[in-house]
Enzyme design. Structure first.
Site, PDB file in Angstrom:
ATOM      1  N   CYS A 182       0.878  -1.170   0.000  1.00  0.00           N
ATOM      2  CA  CYS A 182       0.000   0.000   0.000  1.00  0.00           C
ATOM      3  C   CYS A 182       0.912   1.215   0.000  1.00  0.00           C
ATOM      4  CB  CYS A 182      -0.944  -0.021   1.200  1.00  0.00           C
ATOM      5  SG  CYS A 182      -0.095  -0.075   2.792  1.00  0.00           S
ATOM      6  N   ALA A 183       0.474   2.348   0.515  1.00  0.00           N
ATOM      7  CA  ALA A 183       1.276   3.564   0.437  1.00  0.00           C
ATOM      8  C   ALA A 183       2.507   3.518   1.314  1.00  0.00           C
ATOM      9  CB  ALA A 183       0.420   4.774   0.810  1.00  0.00           C
TER      10      ALA A 183
END
Length: 651
Positions: A32-33
């Site tokens: 994810c980020a």
């Protein structure tokens, strides 16, 4: 990526692979980020402490079936690319990774999860029917209601409403199951309509022999044209079959005729299978379960009573619990006493105890309260579908309380003199012989307490993710809105991810961040926000050129162009405030930031000021959306009161 960095990341990949048990132990990888997410064959071989000390790693934990290592925004992308190449894994989306994680479930876990998914979808309808049924049962036993024309009419309408919902429950189940397994939901509705067609003999009337049943002969098989009222197992099976047929024909039918031919074949083949294979098999499964439970009470003494009351609720899943009415009527006709009614009643109240046990462990969660409280109320009226499908089956808590209550029924020789109501209104049916009313209350209190205590105790052993799981994964998910986070962002987010939130999201107060008219996020004239690609939220059309903090928390990042700011709240919620649409093109002109990445902030503190009129004059839409960017922890904004707000006003 320069060679020096690549070598450093390769060293991380080699060491990480060793610490997770080697390449053979890795089933999938995504990011994810801020986090590298890995699904492993065996989590027990992972050295979490060593991974936490890994170069550039800022934290590590296991959430569900995923090993998650926090590297920070931007950095995680590079580490992921090198790790993926080193391990030979294909690129995976987060959705693909979750699918891979689900493969680790055993067959029983998969069945329970799928069943839960199907019924959670239609839970509002079940809950409405349950409460209406309970209300109808109570009102029907009040003389004042029966003797008052208006009250009697209202009670009759309530009864019709509840009966209609439960009557069409197989249709709803077929729809939800078809949707859950990848088919087009409308085809599930079509199959549900076929199951309940008025061209078929009513299933209950056919079982009583009060209606003539037409028999067709297809492929040499005798097919009785009987409806599937109460056929929940059949509806579940048909929902799955319809979905698979839809997927199959969508792939095989040529595109030029697909729109017409694919749904035609799905419906036709599905209908044939319904009457020739799925229907008889589903009915056989349901009848076998029901008959087995009744046999146990007649032949196994206290053990039979305990087993019946403990597992009777599983019959609710099939929809055939209504069949017990005919069995109870026969018992009353033959013996004058109904032993099944109190057994079912204690099984029901044990479900209520389990609901309270689950609620007591999750009382801070607003959504848990919304589900548990009405579910328990419906249990008091003898309706357990909301509790069973919404909570107890979903979270795999035991039904032992019903077993204990059933044993009490056996030893007190408790029985009923009628049937049709249970739990609170059911006390009116208890046989008063041998202190029947007292025994009824005692049996129910014991079953309630047992369900509560066992659920509460078992809840202590459920796997809980570390506190970091509820902290922010990364407000920098918002980078897709137009900018990348700065180096300071990684540090701020990583710090927030490794600390426990001081309050829960349910208790956190949210304040208006500027003066103006609130708008639903779906009305923002930008698909990224309106389609909730970044997350749930709302927007404000500003009247002033200031944005203030909506919560207490930490600044995760201030974009270089100052038009957007990311916050991690005290409860770990990730929040993006985006000033205007396409204002990234202004490159910071007309914007002034008053905070920096890593700053601790208080609700109401000035974050960014901007020249509202000049931005308007430049041709930009000045609406200010605010979204919650953690895709795994989205708040429910359906009850948001859209109105004019003042900065600092509680949302």
């Amino acid at each position: 990526m320069d060679e020096k960095k690549k070598q450093r990341y390769l060293s991380i990949a080699e060491k990480l692979t060793e610490l997770v048990g080697g390449k053979k132990n890795i089933q999938g990888v995504a990011h994810c980020a801020t986090r590298l997410r890995i699904v492993l064959e065996n989590n027990d071989v992972v050295d979490l402490k060593a991974i936490e000390a890994l170069d550039l790693a800022k934290g590590v934990f296991v959430a569900g079936d995923q090993l998650q290592i926090i590297f920070g925004a931007g950095l995680v992308n590079d580490v992921y690319e090198v790790f993926k190449e080193y391990t030979g894994m294909e690129s995976m989306s987060l959705s693909d990774l979750k699918t891979e994680a689900n493969k680790k479930m055993n067959p029983l876990q998969r069945i329970i999860k799928a069943l839960s998914d199907v019924f959670i979808e239609i839970m509002p309808g079940i809950l409405a029917a349950a409460l209406l049924t309970g209300l109808s049962g109570v009102l029907a036993n009040i003389d004042l209601v029966q003797n008052n024309e208006t009250l009697f009419g209202i009670t009759k309408l309530i009864n019709i409403s509840s009966g209609a919902i439960f009557g069409f429950l197989p249709l709803a189940v077929a729809y939800s199951a078809c949707k859950r397994f990848g088919g087009r939901p409308i085809l599930g509705i079509v199959i549900g309509c076929i199951m309940l067609s008025n061209s078929l003999a009513d299933a209950y009337a056919a079982a009583q022999g009060t209606v003539e049943v037409t028999t067709l002969h297809i492929f040499g098989l005798g097919v009785d044209l009987v409806g599937f009222q109460g056929g929940i197992i059949v509806a579940l099976l048909m929902g799955v079959v319809t979905a698979k047929l839809d997927i199959f024909f969508e792939k095989k039918v040529p595109e030029v005729v697909r729109l017409l031919v694919s749904p035609l074949l799905t419906t036709l083949v599905g209908a044939i299978l319904l009457f020739t294979v799925i229907g008889p098999v589903g009915r056989g499964l349901a009848s076998g379960l029901t008959g087995g439970l009744v046999w146990m009470t007649e032949n196994l003494g206290v053990l039979g009573y305990a087993i019946f009351s403990g597992f009777q609720q599983l019959v609710v899943i099939t929809g055939l619990h209504h069949v017990f009415g005919a069995i109870e009527a026969q018992l009353l006709a033959d013996t004058g006493r109904n032993i099944l009614n109190p057994l079912m009643s204690v099984a029901i109240i044990a479900q209520g105890g389990a609901v309270l046990g689950y609620l007591s462990r999750n009382y801070r969660d607003a959504k848990t309260k919304e589900l548990c409280i009405p579910s328990f109320i419906s249990v008091l009226f003898g309706i357990t579908e909301p509790a069973l499908f919404g909570i107890n089956l979903r979270f795999k808590y035991p039904l032992i309380g019903g077993c204990i209550g059933g044993a009490v029924v056996y030893f007190t020789n408790l029985a009923a003199l009628g049937f049709g109501t249970t739990v609170v209104p059911g006390i009116a049916l208890a046989d008063p012989a041998g202190n029947g009313y007292v025994c009824y209350v005692i049996a129910h209190l014991i079953a309630l307490a047992s369900g509560f205590i066992l659920t509460f105790v078992f809840g202590a052993f459920q796997k809980k993710a570390p506190a970091a799981e509820s902290a922010a994964k990364s407000a920098a998910n918002a980078a897709s809105a137009g900018s990348a986070a700065s180096e300071g962002t990684s540090e701020a987010i990583a710090a927030s991810e490794t600390s426990a939130p001081s309050i829960s999201a349910a208790d956190e107060k949210l304040y208006a961040y500027t003066d103006g008219q609130m708008l639903p996020i779906t009305e923002v004239k930008d698909a990224t926000f309106a389609q909730k690609i970044l997350g749930e939220g709302f927007a404000i059309l500003p009247e002033t050129g200031e944005v203030h903090a909506p919560v207490n928390g930490t600044i995760a990042s201030v974009f270089d162009t100052k038009h957007a700011i990311c916050i991690v709240s005290e409860a770990g919620q990730e929040i993006l405030i985006h000033i205007g649409l396409d204002t990234v093109n202004l490159q910071g002109k007309y914007f002034t930031a008053h905070v920096a990445s890593g700053d601790a902030i208080k609700a109401g503190q000035l974050l960014v000021s901007f020249e509202l009129n000049k931005i308007k004059a430049a041709g930009y839409d000045t609406v200010i959306p605010m979204v919650f960017t953690d895709v795994d922890n989205q708040p429910d904004m359906s009850g948001l009161n859209i109105r004019h707000v003042k900065q600092g006003e509680m949302i």
